[in-house]
Design a protein around this motif. Structure first.
Motif, PDB file in Angstrom:
ATOM      1  N   MET A   1       0.847  -1.214   0.000  1.00  0.00           N
ATOM      2  CA  MET A   1       0.000   0.000   0.000  1.00  0.00           C
ATOM      3  C   MET A   1       0.877   1.257   0.000  1.00  0.00           C
ATOM      4  N   ASP A   2       0.703   2.130  -1.004  1.00  0.00           N
ATOM      5  CA  ASP A   2       1.537   3.336  -1.084  1.00  0.00           C
ATOM      6  C   ASP A   2       1.129   4.373  -0.050  1.00  0.00           C
ATOM      7  N   LEU A   3      -0.176   4.516   0.122  1.00  0.00           N
ATOM      8  CA  LEU A   3      -0.641   5.711   0.828  1.00  0.00           C
ATOM      9  C   LEU A   3      -1.886   5.425   1.667  1.00  0.00           C
ATOM     10  N   SER A   4      -1.892   5.936   2.896  1.00  0.00           N
ATOM     11  CA  SER A   4      -3.127   5.981   3.690  1.00  0.00           C
ATOM     12  C   SER A   4      -3.501   7.441   3.872  1.00  0.00           C
ATOM     13  N   VAL A   5      -4.720   7.787   3.507  1.00  0.00           N
ATOM     14  CA  VAL A   5      -5.205   9.135   3.770  1.00  0.00           C
ATOM     15  C   VAL A   5      -6.091   9.057   5.002  1.00  0.00           C
ATOM     16  N   VAL A   6      -5.742   9.799   6.054  1.00  0.00           N
ATOM     17  CA  VAL A   6      -6.494   9.750   7.307  1.00  0.00           C
ATOM     18  C   VAL A   6      -7.288  11.039   7.463  1.00  0.00           C
ATOM     19  N   VAL A   7      -8.590  10.897   7.624  1.00  0.00           N
ATOM     20  CA  VAL A   7      -9.463  12.073   7.683  1.00  0.00           C
ATOM     21  C   VAL A   7     -10.344  12.026   8.932  1.00  0.00           C
ATOM     22  N   PRO A   8     -10.147  12.936   9.892  1.00  0.00           N
ATOM     23  CA  PRO A   8     -11.056  13.019  11.032  1.00  0.00           C
ATOM     24  C   PRO A   8     -12.306  13.783  10.617  1.00  0.00           C
ATOM     25  N   ALA A   9     -13.472  13.287  11.013  1.00  0.00           N
ATOM     26  CA  ALA A   9     -14.699  13.945  10.555  1.00  0.00           C
ATOM     27  C   ALA A   9     -15.703  14.060  11.692  1.00  0.00           C
ATOM     28  N   TYR A  10     -16.053  15.273  12.012  1.00  0.00           N
ATOM     29  CA  TYR A  10     -17.052  15.517  13.053  1.00  0.00           C
ATOM     30  C   TYR A  10     -18.169  16.349  12.425  1.00  0.00           C
ATOM     31  N   ASN A  11     -19.285  15.731  12.192  1.00  0.00           N
ATOM     32  CA  ASN A  11     -20.412  16.397  11.520  1.00  0.00           C
ATOM     33  C   ASN A  11     -20.021  16.978  10.163  1.00  0.00           C
ATOM     34  N   GLU A  12     -19.542  16.113   9.305  1.00  0.00           N
ATOM     35  CA  GLU A  12     -19.098  16.572   7.989  1.00  0.00           C
ATOM     36  C   GLU A  12     -19.838  15.827   6.881  1.00  0.00           C
ATOM     37  N   ALA A  13     -21.092  15.452   7.120  1.00  0.00           N
ATOM     38  CA  ALA A  13     -21.812  14.613   6.159  1.00  0.00           C
ATOM     39  C   ALA A  13     -21.835  15.202   4.751  1.00  0.00           C
ATOM     40  N   GLU A  14     -22.034  16.508   4.628  1.00  0.00           N
ATOM     41  CA  GLU A  14     -22.155  17.075   3.269  1.00  0.00           C
ATOM     42  C   GLU A  14     -20.837  17.007   2.511  1.00  0.00           C
ATOM     43  N   SER A  15     -19.719  17.168   3.247  1.00  0.00           N
ATOM     44  CA  SER A  15     -18.431  17.266   2.551  1.00  0.00           C
ATOM     45  C   SER A  15     -17.890  15.918   2.085  1.00  0.00           C
ATOM     46  N   LEU A  16     -18.195  14.861   2.849  1.00  0.00           N
ATOM     47  CA  LEU A  16     -17.462  13.619   2.657  1.00  0.00           C
ATOM     48  C   LEU A  16     -17.582  12.991   1.262  1.00  0.00           C
ATOM     49  N   PRO A  17     -18.787  12.938   0.671  1.00  0.00           N
ATOM     50  CA  PRO A  17     -18.852  12.317  -0.657  1.00  0.00           C
ATOM     51  C   PRO A  17     -17.960  13.030  -1.667  1.00  0.00           C
ATOM     52  N   GLU A  18     -18.009  14.356  -1.638  1.00  0.00           N
ATOM     53  CA  GLU A  18     -17.179  15.122  -2.562  1.00  0.00           C
ATOM     54  C   GLU A  18     -15.695  14.860  -2.310  1.00  0.00           C
TER      55      GLU A  18
END
Ligand code: UDP
Ligand code: MG
Length: 319
Positions: A1-18
């Motif tokens: 695996m080249d890369l792990s992208v780690v994203v913390p999300a707190y109430n970010e429902a609208e942003s995540l799909p994009e």
């Protein structure tokens, strides 16, 4: 695996799909074998439903859901532990950081050998108050840590995977990962100017108290890095100095009394002098500092460094 992208999300429902779609486009385009790890930090909107759908549609997406809101540092730490990538990139969920930066960041870590490449939002799209306090904050952090970064708190950072898997981020310490990493022995820290955009959906998750907490954490970190291994050096020095000061004062008062008595003069009572009480107080505080130092050493002995933090490589040996 080249890369792990780690994203913390707190109430970010609208942003995540994009965000997920964009990361996928960029990484597929650059032929990067990646995984996207999103941590739902106890959201109260439908972030988790969104993640469920995203994960069902794309096998590279992994998600973890916290029982309650534990904070960005805890979310990152969990993401780091779950990560398998040779390079790990952290990114905010709110689309303020651009996934277009990913290929260059990966290249800098892999080919230029950086342990950390920190994003630098040279041109920021944040409210005035935040830009100003942030400048002050970064200035102080530079002075405190000696690390020459312009933007310690940038959510967009790339790491050699080994770095994030050998440090421990907790509290509000996500702002000081470069300091934690350097303390753990990773000294090759670089910077890349990154694009920044205004938050597209939702609102910021931090109030003004972030500045106070940020400073307190900075004090904790500089204390721990300087005295964490040997608290007695700090408490013992302070305790000794205070105790000696008090002792000298008290001895002076006592000897003076004796001299008066010896010459058959009428001596004032030792307890009439304010210095007597000052000497007493200083000696008592000094002793307690000493005791604090001993206690801290005892606590330290019971929580030895875990080996994974110390060891870089091994040959023919088990530890
Ligand atoms: N975040 C989080 N837990 C929290 C607060 C924030 O996971 O308790 C995430 C948030 O969802 C976002 C990132 O941390 O992905 C940065 O937060 P935000 O954009 O609100 O901070 P700002 O950009 O205002 O510094
Ligand atoms: Mg943001």
């Amino acid at each position: 695996m080249d890369l792990s992208v780690v994203v913390p999300a707190y109430n970010e429902a609208e942003s995540l799909p994009e965000l997920a779609g964009w990361i996928d486009r960029v990484c597929s385009g650059a032929a990067i074998d990646y995984e996207l790890i999103i941590i739902d930090d106890g959201s109260s909107d439908n972030t988790w439903d969104v993640l469920r759908q995203l994960a069902a549609g794309n096998g590279r997406i992994r998600a973890v859901r916290f029982r309650r809101n534990y904070g960005k540092a805890a979310a990152l730490q969990t993401g780091f532990e779950a990560s398998a990538g040779a390079v790990v990139i952290t990114m905010d969920a709110d689309l303020q950081d651009s996934p277009d930066e990913i290929p260059e960041l990966v290249r800098m870590v892999r080919e230029e050998g950086y342990h950390i490449v920190s994003g630098w939002k040279k041109k920021r799209y944040d409210p005035f108050i935040k830009r100003t306090t942030s400048k002050l904050y970064n200035y102080t952090a530079r002075k405190f840590s000696g690390i020459k970064l312009h933007d310690f708190n940038c959510g967009l950072k790339a790491y050699d995977g080994e770095v994030v898997r050998s440090i421990e981020v907790y509290g509000e310490m996500h702002r000081y990962i470069p300091m934690l990493a350097r303390e753990a022995g990773f000294r090759n820290i670089g910077e890349k100017v990154v694009q920044h955009r205004a938050r597209k959906y939702g609102v910021t998750k931090y109030g003004l108290d972030r500045f106070l907490k940020g400073y307190l954490d900075m004090l904790t970190i500089s204390f721990i890095t300087r005295f964490g291994k040997s608290p007695m050096h700090l408490f013992g020095t302070m305790g000794t100095l205070m105790f000696l000061t008090g002792f000298v004062l008290a001895a002076y008062l006592g000897i003076r009394k004796l001299v008066f008595v010896y010459h058959n003069l009428r001596a004032p009572l030792v307890t009439d002098s304010p210095w007597f009480y000052i000497a007493l107080a200083v000696m008592i505080i000094g002793s307690f500092l000493f005791l604090t130092g001993f206690l801290a050493e005892l606590v330290n002995r019971r929580s030895p460094d875990r080996n994974r933090y110390l060891i870089r490589e091994k040959l023919n040996t088990r530890v």
